[in-house]
Design an enzyme around this catalytic site. Structure first.
Site, PDB file in Angstrom:
ATOM      1  CG  ASP A  45      37.349  49.733  45.326  1.00 51.68           C
ATOM      2  OD1 ASP A  45      37.188  50.325  44.224  1.00 51.68           O
ATOM      3  OD2 ASP A  45      37.977  48.769  45.427  1.00 51.68           O
ATOM      4  CE1 TYR A  48      31.043  51.913  40.614  1.00 52.20           C
ATOM      5  CE2 TYR A  48      30.807  49.683  41.664  1.00 52.20           C
ATOM      6  CZ  TYR A  48      30.589  50.529  40.598  1.00 52.20           C
ATOM      7  OH  TYR A  48      30.068  50.054  39.423  1.00 52.20           O
ATOM      8  CE  LYS A 126      35.859  40.672  44.227  1.00 50.79           C
ATOM      9  NZ  LYS A 126      36.545  41.820  43.444  1.00 50.79           N
ATOM     10  NE  ARG A 147      35.363  41.473  33.689  1.00 54.14           N
ATOM     11  CZ  ARG A 147      34.812  40.534  34.470  1.00 54.14           C
ATOM     12  NH1 ARG A 147      33.728  40.135  33.932  1.00 54.14           N
ATOM     13  NH2 ARG A 147      35.227  40.186  35.492  1.00 54.14           N
ATOM     14  CD  GLU A 181      41.277  40.461  38.833  1.00 51.29           C
ATOM     15  OE1 GLU A 181      40.849  39.870  38.237  1.00 51.29           O
ATOM     16  OE2 GLU A 181      40.964  41.657  39.275  1.00 51.29           O
ATOM     17  CE  LYS A 307      36.466  31.656  42.475  1.00 50.98           C
ATOM     18  NZ  LYS A 307      37.759  31.776  41.746  1.00 50.98           N
ATOM     19  CE  LYS A 331      35.067  44.991  47.119  1.00 52.24           C
ATOM     20  NZ  LYS A 331      34.210  45.862  46.099  1.00 52.24           N
ATOM     21  CB  CYS A 425      66.810  71.590  61.066  1.00 52.36           C
ATOM     22  SG  CYS A 425      65.872  70.622  62.450  1.00 52.36           S
ATOM     23  CB  CYS A 441      68.642  67.956  61.852  1.00 53.90           C
ATOM     24  SG  CYS A 441      69.542  69.211  62.467  1.00 53.90           S
TER      25      CYS A 441
HETATM   26  S1  IVH Z   1      36.194  34.125  40.045  1.00 60.43           S
HETATM   27  C1  IVH Z   1      32.708  33.571  37.303  1.00 60.43           C
HETATM   28  N1  IVH Z   1      38.380  34.821  42.017  1.00 60.43           N
HETATM   29  O1  IVH Z   1      36.643  39.859  40.659  1.00 60.43           O
HETATM   30  C2  IVH Z   1      33.374  34.332  38.495  1.00 60.43           C
HETATM   31  N2  IVH Z   1      37.309  36.533  40.393  1.00 60.43           N
HETATM   32  O2  IVH Z   1      34.178  41.076  41.107  1.00 60.43           O
HETATM   33  C3  IVH Z   1      34.879  34.718  37.996  1.00 60.43           C
HETATM   34  N3  IVH Z   1      38.612  38.670  40.903  1.00 60.43           N
HETATM   35  O3  IVH Z   1      35.525  39.385  37.613  1.00 60.43           O
HETATM   36  C4  IVH Z   1      35.578  35.556  39.067  1.00 60.43           C
HETATM   37  N4  IVH Z   1      40.196  37.943  42.324  1.00 60.43           N
HETATM   38  O4  IVH Z   1      37.839  40.224  37.838  1.00 60.43           O
HETATM   39  C5  IVH Z   1      37.391  35.289  40.921  1.00 60.43           C
HETATM   40  N5  IVH Z   1      40.116  34.747  43.283  1.00 60.43           N
HETATM   41  C6  IVH Z   1      39.216  35.409  42.248  1.00 60.43           C
HETATM   42  C7  IVH Z   1      39.233  36.840  41.846  1.00 60.43           C
HETATM   43  C8  IVH Z   1      38.240  37.417  41.024  1.00 60.43           C
HETATM   44  C9  IVH Z   1      39.632  38.851  41.535  1.00 60.43           C
HETATM   45  C10 IVH Z   1      38.081  39.727  40.188  1.00 60.43           C
HETATM   46  C11 IVH Z   1      37.656  39.057  38.860  1.00 60.43           C
HETATM   47  C12 IVH Z   1      36.003  39.058  38.918  1.00 60.43           C
HETATM   48  C13 IVH Z   1      35.847  40.180  39.696  1.00 60.43           C
HETATM   49  C14 IVH Z   1      34.456  40.031  40.360  1.00 60.43           C
END
Ligand code: IVH
Length: 721
Positions: A45, A48, A126, A147, A181, A307, A331, A425, A441
Site C-alpha cells: 500500500d 502504491y 478504515k 463494487r 467491507e 465523515k 491513511k 540443535c 532441544c
Molecule cells: S465510507 C462514499 N467507511 O475504503 C464513501 N469506506 O478508499 C464510502 N472502506 O470504498 C466509503 N472502511 O471500500 C467507508 N469505514 C469505512 C471504510 C471504508 C473501508 C473502504 C471502502 C471505500 C474505500 C475508500
C-alpha cells in the site's frame, strides 16, 4: 477497501519526463487491477500510495502530459471484475490524507463549502478488505455484490452469506441496503491458511487477498472464514425506519446504531468504535487513539475514515464523480510492506525452544525500521514455503513482534532453494524434539546453560571470581546447575568432590557467588542477557524502574519511556522479561538484590480494579498490553474448579471476571455445558479459551512455566477480533 486514486499530492515529487509518467501510470493500473482481483498484491500500500501521489503531482505540474484515462480520474484506479449487479447508486471511493496538515486542509475545504464548520464528525476504522453492497428484502439477505467498477459489481451472494456480521435475517422485516467491507480477521486468516494448505494449495500471503480470493471463490472444497463490518446504509431515510420530526434524514451515527440494532455488525460497533467529534482537534485525537490501538483490534485497519455526521452537511458538500467531499480517509503508515528475505536463521531460546527467524532487507513498517521478523515455527515455515531471496510480506501490528505473512511466489528467483530445517540443535548439537509444533532441544534449559552462566558470571555482569568456563562445564556436567539461580544453592563440600576443585577453591568460589548477591540490579539484568539490551541499556532500565518488580510490571508503552527504547526493542524486552520471570523469582527467593541504588522511587502500577492487588503485573497472563486487567467470562465448568474458584482464578491470573459477554469482553473460557455465552462470543469474534487450556494456564502460572504461559496467551491473543 479500494485503491483510491486521489491522494494528497501536495508533497509528492512530480516526474520530470513524460515517459517516466506514462510508465508510472501503467504500474499503478496493473497494481490496482491485481489488487481488485485479489489473488496476490502486486505492490504494498505505501509504495502504491507514493506512486499515485507522484502521478497526481505530475499532472498538476504538467497538465499537458495527463493521460486521458489517467487512474487519478477513476472511481477506482483498477477495476474489479464488473458483474451484472447494478448498484442502487454509485459506490464511490474516498480521497486520502496522510497527516495532520492535509486533514486540516480537507476540513478547511469542507468548511468553505458549507460556509461554517461541519456539525460533528465521526471517526471510524478504515477496514482493509473488500467493499460490498448487501440487499435485504423484508429482513432477509437476498443479494450481495462487489463494487466492480462502482456502477455494477459481481454477484458474490453465496460466499458473502458466510461472513460473520452480515446476518441472514435482520431483527425486523425491513427492506434496505447496507454497504461495508468483507475482510478476514487475523484469526480468520490463520484458519484460512490452515484450511488451504491442508488441501494442498499454496497459502494466502495477505489477509486482504485472502478475503478477496475467498469472496469470489466457487466450488472450493473448504469454507474459509470471513467477517463483515457495515459503514453505510444508503437510502435509509426512504425506509421510514428513522424518520425525524423535521423529516430530515438521520445522521450517520444514528444510522450505524440502527444497523447494529437490526443485527448488522458495523465499524461503529466494532472494537475500534466510532467517536463523534465536534472539532478537528478532537478528530485528530480520535485518529491518534485509533492508530495506537491498531495492533490490538485483531483485524487490519489501514486508516481512519472521517465523515460529516449530519446528512444536511453531506447534501450541501456533495460528491465528485469519484468521491464524496464530506468524508475522507486518513491513511496510517502501512502495517504491511514487502521486502527481500535475506536468509533464515535459527534461534535457540533459554528454554531450548528452536525458532526460525527471517533476516530482512531493512524496511519501514508502521513507522519502524524492521530488520528481522518471526517465522513462528518450522511447520508454518514449510507450509508457507518461504525461501531466502523471496519477496515477502512483513506485517507489524502495534506492539507485536513483526511477522512474515507470506511470500510472493510469482517473484521467486529461479535459483531459490527450498528451506532445509536444522537436523540437530544448532547450539549444542543435541537432538531436536519435533513432537510439538514448536521444536525444542531435548536438552531443554541445559542446552544454553554454559553460555548463559558464563555471561552471568562475567566481570561486567555479576563478576563472580573463579567461575570460569572450565568450572561451569564441571557444575553443568554434574547436573548441579542449569540456570543462574542454581549457583546460589551450591555448597563447598559438594563442589570439592568435583574433579579439579580443591577444598580451598571450592570455599572461595562459594564465597564469591555469595558476594555477588549484593550487586546492583543493573548487573543482574546484564547477567541475565535480556535480548536487545547490553550493559548500558541494562543500567538505563535499572535506573528508570528502580526495582525488578517495577520493571517486570512495565508495559510496552512504559518501556518506551526509557531513552533509546523504541517500539521494536520495547516489544522484545517485554517478551524477554516474561520469559525470565521464573528465574528472577528464584533469584529473589535466594536473596539476590534486585534494586538499583540511587534510582528514583519506583512508581507502582496501580490496578484500577483492585486496591489490594499486588503491585506488579509481571507474569500475569490476563493483562492487556497496557497493564490493565482483561475482562474474562467463564462459562460452563472448568475441571476441578467451582464457579467461584473459576472466577478467583481469573483474578489470580490478572484478569477481571465478568458474567456477561459483550464486544468489550477480552476472553471467554468455555467449559463443558457452556451455552449461549459461548455462541455469543463466537458471533462477536471474542477469543475463546477451552477450559482445559485455562486449567493448563493456571498450572503453568503456579509452576512459573513462562513458556507454556506465553504459548497459551499467544494462542488466544492471536484470535482477538
Ligand atoms: S465510507 C462514499 N467507511 O475504503 C464513501 N469506506 O478508499 C464510502 N472502506 O470504498 C466509503 N472502511 O471500500 C467507508 N469505514 C469505512 C471504510 C471504508 C473501508 C473502504 C471502502 C471505500 C474505500 C475508500
Amino acid at each position: 477497501m479500494t485503491r483510491s486514486p486521489v491522494v494528497d499530492s501536495a508533497l509528492a515529487a512530480p516526474f520530470d519526463d513524460p515517459q517516466a509518467y506514462t510508465a508510472a501510470v501503467e504500474q499503478v493500473r496493473s497494481a490496482a487491477t491485481a489488487y481488485y482481483n485479489g489473488a496476490e498484491l502486486a505492490m504494498d500500500d505505501a509504495t502504491y500510495d507514493a506512486l499515485i501521489a507522484r502521478v497526481a503531482a505530475t499532472e498538476t505540474a504538467h497538465p499537458g502530459w495527463k493521460a486521458d484515462d489517467s487512474p487519478t480520474e477513476l472511481v477506482a484506479a483498477g477495476v474489479g471484475a464488473v458483474g451484472d449487479v447494478e448498484h442502487s447508486s454509485p459506490m464511490l471511493s474516498l480521497d486520502n490524507v496522510f497527516g495532520e496538515d492535509s486533514l486540516r486542509r480537507w476540513a478547511t475545504r469542507l468548511e468553505r463549502l458549507l460556509g461554517r464548520p461541519a456539525a460533528g464528525y465521526t471517526v471510524e476504522p478504515k477496514i482493509d478488505g473488500l467493499a460490498i453492497a448487501a440487499r435485504y428484502v423484508a429482513g432477509r439477505l437476498t443479494q450481495v455484490a462487489t463494487r466492480g467498477d462502482g456502477r455494477a459489481g459481481e454477484d458474490v451472494t453465496t460466499q458473502a452469506r458466510r461472513a460473520v456480521g452480515l446476518p441472514e435475517r435482520l431483527g425486523e422485516p425491513v427492506t434496505l441496503e447496507v454497504r461495508g467491507e468483507v475482510f478476514m480477521t487475523d484469526a480468520d486468516f490463520a484458519r484460512a491458511n490452515e484450511l488451504r494448505t491442508g488441501h494442498g494449495e499454496p497459502p494466502f500471503a495477505h489477509p486482504r487477498s485472502a478475503a478477496a480470493g475467498t469472496l469470489r471463490a466457487q466450488d472450493r472444497a473448504y469454507d474459509a472464514p470471513l467477517h463483515f463490518l457495515g459503514y453505510a446504509v444508503p437510502g435509509l431515510a426512504a425506509t421510514g425506519l428513522l424518520t425525524r420530526a423535521d423529516g430530515a434524514a438521520p445522521p450517520h451515527s444514528a444510522t450505524m446504531a440502527l444497523a447494529e440494532r437490526l443485527g448488522i455488525a458495523t465499524t461503529a460497533g466494532s472494537a475500534a468504535g466510532m467517536p463523534l467529534c465536534t472539532t478537528i482537534d478532537e478528530v485528530l485525537a480520535a485518529v491518534a487513539a485509533l492508530d495506537a490501538r491498531r495492533g490490538e483490534l485483531g483485524f487490519g485497519v489501514d486508516g481512519a475514515v472521517i465523515k460529516a455526521d449530519q446528512q444536511a452537511d453531506r447534501d450541501l458538500a456533495g460528491s465528485s464523480s469519484r468521491a464524496p467531499r464530506w468524508g475522507v480517509a486518513y491513511k496510517f503508515p502501512a502495517d504491511t510492506r514487502t521486502t527481500t528475505l535475506l536468509r533464515i536463521e535459527v534461534q535457540v531460546g533459554r528454554t531450548g525452544l528452536i525458532t526460525p527467524v527471517a533476516v530482512l532487507e531493512p524496511v519501514q513498517v508502521g513507522g519502524v525500521t524492521v530488520t528481522s521478523a518471526t517465522l513462528h515455527n518450522f511447520d508454518d515455515l514449510l507450509r508457507r514455503n518461504v525461501r531466502a531471496g523471496d519477496t515477502v510480506f512483513v506485517r507489524r501490528a502495534g506492539d507485536v513482534i513483526p511477522e512474515i505473512t507470506g511470500a510472493k511466489l510469482d517473484e521467486r528467483p529461479a535459483d531459490a532453494t527450498p528451506y532445509e530445517p536444522p537436523s540437530a540443535c544448532p547450539r549444542c548439537g543435541g537432538e531436536i524434539d519435533r513432537s510439538q509444533k514448536r521444536w525444542r532441544c531435548t536438552q531443554g534449559r541445559a542446552c544454553g546453560a554454559r553460555e548463559s552462566l558464563a555471561y552471568y558470571a562475567a566481570r561486567d555482569s555479576m563478576d563472580i571470581e573463579g567461575l570460569g568456563g572450565k568450572i561451569i562445564d564441571l557444575v553443568v556436567g554434574a547436573g548441579l546447575v542449569t540456570d543462574p539461580a542454581d549457583l546460589y544453592d551450591l555448597d563447598a563440600e559438594r563442589l570439592a568432590t568435583l574433579d579439579r576443585l580443591g577444598e580451598t577453591s571450592a570455599r572461595k568460589l562459594v564465597a564469591s557467588i555469595e558476594a555477588s548477591k549484593s550487586q546492583p540490579l543493573s548487573r543482574v539484568l546484564t547477567g541475565l542477557g535480556v535480548r536487545m539490551t547490553g550493559r548500558s541499556m541494562s543500567r538505563r532500565l535499572a535506573r528508570h524502574f528502580g526495582t525488578m518488580d517495577a520493571l517486570l510490571g512495565a508495559s510496552v508503552a512504559d518501556l518506551q519511556q526509557v531513552e533509546g527504547v523504541g517500539p521494536e526493542r520495547a516489544v522484545t524486552i517485554a517478551a524477554e522479561l516474561v520469559e525470565l520471570a521464573p528465574v528472577v523469582g528464584r533469584l529473589a527467593a535466594r536473596g539476590i538484590n534486585l534494586t538499583e541504588p540511587g534510582a528514583p522511587e519506583p512508581t507502582v502500577v496501580a490496578d484500577p480494579g483492585d486496591d489490594n492487588a499486588p503491585p506488579t503485573a509481571s507474569a500475569l497472563p490476563l493483562r492487556r498490553p497496557d497493564g490493565t486487567p482483561m475482562t474474562v467470562v467463564v462459562t460452563g465448568s472448568v475441571p476441578g474448579l467451582t464457579r467461584t474458584e473459576g472466577n478467583e482464578a481469573v483474578e489470580r491470573l490478572g484478569g477481571r471476571s465478568s458474567g456477561s459477554v459483550s464486544k468489550r469482553t477480552d476472553l471467554v473460557v468455555v467449559g463443558e455445558g457452556a451455552g449461549s455465552k459461548a455462541e455469543k462470543a463466537a458471533g462477536l469474534g471474542v477469543p475463546v479459551l477451552p477450559a482445559e487450556r485455562f486449567a493448563a494456564l493456571l498450572a503453568a502460572q503456579a509452576a512459573g512455566d513462562a513458556t507454556t504461559i506465553a504459548e497459551i496467551v499467544t494462542g488466544f491473543a492471536a484470535t482477538a477480533p
